[in-house]
Design a protein around this motif. Structure first.
Motif, PDB file in Angstrom:
ATOM      1  N   ILE A  29      22.491 -20.573 -13.625  1.00  0.00           N
ATOM      2  CA  ILE A  29      21.080 -20.293 -13.901  1.00  0.00           C
ATOM      3  C   ILE A  29      20.905 -20.194 -15.420  1.00  0.00           C
ATOM      4  N   PRO A  30      20.133 -21.088 -16.020  1.00  0.00           N
ATOM      5  CA  PRO A  30      19.934 -21.008 -17.471  1.00  0.00           C
ATOM      6  C   PRO A  30      19.230 -19.711 -17.861  1.00  0.00           C
ATOM      7  N   GLU A  31      19.602 -19.151 -19.008  1.00  0.00           N
ATOM      8  CA  GLU A  31      18.987 -17.895 -19.454  1.00  0.00           C
ATOM      9  C   GLU A  31      17.484 -18.019 -19.628  1.00  0.00           C
ATOM     10  N   GLU A  32      17.010 -19.227 -19.945  1.00  0.00           N
ATOM     11  CA  GLU A  32      15.569 -19.405 -20.128  1.00  0.00           C
ATOM     12  C   GLU A  32      14.806 -19.449 -18.808  1.00  0.00           C
ATOM     13  N   SER A  33      15.515 -19.630 -17.719  1.00  0.00           N
ATOM     14  CA  SER A  33      14.862 -19.718 -16.415  1.00  0.00           C
ATOM     15  C   SER A  33      14.202 -18.386 -16.049  1.00  0.00           C
ATOM     16  N   PRO A  34      12.986 -18.445 -15.509  1.00  0.00           N
ATOM     17  CA  PRO A  34      12.342 -17.197 -15.079  1.00  0.00           C
ATOM     18  C   PRO A  34      13.086 -16.511 -13.929  1.00  0.00           C
ATOM     19  N   LEU A  35      14.024 -17.216 -13.324  1.00  0.00           N
ATOM     20  CA  LEU A  35      14.818 -16.641 -12.232  1.00  0.00           C
ATOM     21  C   LEU A  35      16.080 -15.928 -12.716  1.00  0.00           C
ATOM     22  N   HIS A  36      16.372 -16.044 -14.014  1.00  0.00           N
ATOM     23  CA  HIS A  36      17.586 -15.427 -14.550  1.00  0.00           C
ATOM     24  C   HIS A  36      17.451 -13.901 -14.487  1.00  0.00           C
ATOM     25  N   PRO A  37      18.515 -13.214 -14.044  1.00  0.00           N
ATOM     26  CA  PRO A  37      18.465 -11.748 -13.901  1.00  0.00           C
ATOM     27  C   PRO A  37      18.113 -10.983 -15.179  1.00  0.00           C
ATOM     28  N   SER A  38      18.374 -11.559 -16.323  1.00  0.00           N
ATOM     29  CA  SER A  38      18.066 -10.857 -17.575  1.00  0.00           C
ATOM     30  C   SER A  38      16.570 -10.568 -17.707  1.00  0.00           C
ATOM     31  N   HIS A  39      15.752 -11.313 -16.992  1.00  0.00           N
ATOM     32  CA  HIS A  39      14.304 -11.110 -17.046  1.00  0.00           C
ATOM     33  C   HIS A  39      13.823  -9.987 -16.115  1.00  0.00           C
ATOM     34  N   PHE A  40      14.760  -9.423 -15.368  1.00  0.00           N
ATOM     35  CA  PHE A  40      14.405  -8.378 -14.400  1.00  0.00           C
ATOM     36  C   PHE A  40      15.070  -7.046 -14.712  1.00  0.00           C
ATOM     37  N   ALA A  41      15.528  -6.862 -15.943  1.00  0.00           N
ATOM     38  CA  ALA A  41      16.275  -5.654 -16.295  1.00  0.00           C
ATOM     39  C   ALA A  41      15.463  -4.671 -17.122  1.00  0.00           C
ATOM     40  N   THR A  42      14.144  -4.760 -17.021  1.00  0.00           N
ATOM     41  CA  THR A  42      13.290  -3.858 -17.783  1.00  0.00           C
ATOM     42  C   THR A  42      12.420  -3.051 -16.823  1.00  0.00           C
ATOM     43  N   PRO A  43      12.476  -1.723 -16.930  1.00  0.00           N
ATOM     44  CA  PRO A  43      11.626  -0.897 -16.068  1.00  0.00           C
ATOM     45  C   PRO A  43      10.139  -1.169 -16.327  1.00  0.00           C
ATOM     46  N   VAL A  44       9.348  -1.053 -15.283  1.00  0.00           N
ATOM     47  CA  VAL A  44       7.897  -1.215 -15.398  1.00  0.00           C
ATOM     48  C   VAL A  44       7.276   0.106 -14.967  1.00  0.00           C
ATOM     49  N   ARG A  45       6.717   0.808 -15.942  1.00  0.00           N
ATOM     50  CA  ARG A  45       6.159   2.139 -15.677  1.00  0.00           C
ATOM     51  C   ARG A  45       5.196   2.099 -14.489  1.00  0.00           C
ATOM     52  N   GLY A  46       5.418   2.999 -13.551  1.00  0.00           N
ATOM     53  CA  GLY A  46       4.568   3.105 -12.376  1.00  0.00           C
ATOM     54  C   GLY A  46       4.896   2.117 -11.276  1.00  0.00           C
ATOM     55  N   LYS A  47       5.825   1.185 -11.550  1.00  0.00           N
ATOM     56  CA  LYS A  47       6.157   0.190 -10.527  1.00  0.00           C
ATOM     57  C   LYS A  47       7.631   0.209 -10.151  1.00  0.00           C
ATOM     58  N   ILE A  48       8.488   0.150 -11.169  1.00  0.00           N
ATOM     59  CA  ILE A  48       9.924   0.143 -10.895  1.00  0.00           C
ATOM     60  C   ILE A  48      10.642   0.947 -11.974  1.00  0.00           C
ATOM     61  N   SER A  49      11.478   1.858 -11.525  1.00  0.00           N
ATOM     62  CA  SER A  49      12.174   2.742 -12.460  1.00  0.00           C
ATOM     63  C   SER A  49      13.542   2.162 -12.837  1.00  0.00           C
ATOM     64  N   LYS A  50      14.134   2.730 -13.840  1.00  0.00           N
ATOM     65  CA  LYS A  50      15.470   2.305 -14.256  1.00  0.00           C
ATOM     66  C   LYS A  50      16.485   2.617 -13.158  1.00  0.00           C
ATOM     67  N   SER A  51      16.275   3.701 -12.436  1.00  0.00           N
ATOM     68  CA  SER A  51      17.172   4.031 -11.320  1.00  0.00           C
ATOM     69  C   SER A  51      17.105   2.959 -10.237  1.00  0.00           C
ATOM     70  N   GLN A  52      15.905   2.470  -9.970  1.00  0.00           N
ATOM     71  CA  GLN A  52      15.752   1.399  -8.982  1.00  0.00           C
ATOM     72  C   GLN A  52      16.400   0.103  -9.481  1.00  0.00           C
ATOM     73  N   LEU A  53      16.232  -0.168 -10.773  1.00  0.00           N
ATOM     74  CA  LEU A  53      16.882  -1.348 -11.346  1.00  0.00           C
ATOM     75  C   LEU A  53      18.395  -1.233 -11.264  1.00  0.00           C
ATOM     76  N   LEU A  54      18.926  -0.041 -11.510  1.00  0.00           N
ATOM     77  CA  LEU A  54      20.369   0.164 -11.418  1.00  0.00           C
ATOM     78  C   LEU A  54      20.851  -0.088  -9.993  1.00  0.00           C
ATOM     79  N   ALA A  55      20.111   0.375  -9.016  1.00  0.00           N
ATOM     80  CA  ALA A  55      20.480   0.123  -7.616  1.00  0.00           C
ATOM     81  C   ALA A  55      20.498  -1.384  -7.347  1.00  0.00           C
ATOM     82  N   GLY A  56      19.529  -2.095  -7.891  1.00  0.00           N
ATOM     83  CA  GLY A  56      19.485  -3.547  -7.732  1.00  0.00           C
ATOM     84  C   GLY A  56      20.654  -4.241  -8.423  1.00  0.00           C
ATOM     85  N   LEU A  57      21.033  -3.751  -9.602  1.00  0.00           N
ATOM     86  CA  LEU A  57      22.184  -4.320 -10.309  1.00  0.00           C
ATOM     87  C   LEU A  57      23.481  -4.066  -9.541  1.00  0.00           C
TER      88      LEU A  57
END
Length: 101
Positions: A29-57
């Motif tokens: 998966i190229p890093e520029e791809s919107p599907l690359h996991p690096s694009h999903f490693a940022t918490p979104v206030r009120g939607k997804i917490s860092k703890s939830q992201l850690l569980a996903g990782l």
């Protein structure tokens, strides 16, 4: 907002780097791809917490174990070597930490 514990922050950073590396190096998966996991490693206030992201990782790390369960020793060693060069967790370390016992 509560501070993320230091130990979990370290685990988060290590897993984010490992999953990102694996996605590019193994799954192609190229890093520029919107599907690359690096694009999903940022918490979104009120939607997804860092703890939830850690569980996903953690789950993504276990997915890499499933994907590599039949890898020969030579392929695991080559992947570990590439990880070490980039100072990323190795597949062997992920197997040790997150493999089902």
């Amino acid at each position: 907002m509560a501070k993320f514990p230091e130990q979990k922050e370290m685990e988060f950073q290590e897993l984010a780097a490992y999953v990102s590396f694996f996605a590019s190096a193994v799954w192609g998966i190229p890093e520029e791809s919107p599907l690359h996991p690096s694009h999903f490693a940022t918490p979104v206030r009120g939607k997804i917490s860092k703890s939830q992201l850690l569980a996903g990782l953690r789950q993504a790390a276990r997915d890499t174990l499933e994907a590599t369960k039949n890898y020969p020793t030579e392929k695991i060693e080559a992947l570990d070597s590439a990880c070490k060069k980039l100072q990323v967790l190795t597949l062997s370390a992920v197997r040790e930490r997150y493999g089902r016992k």
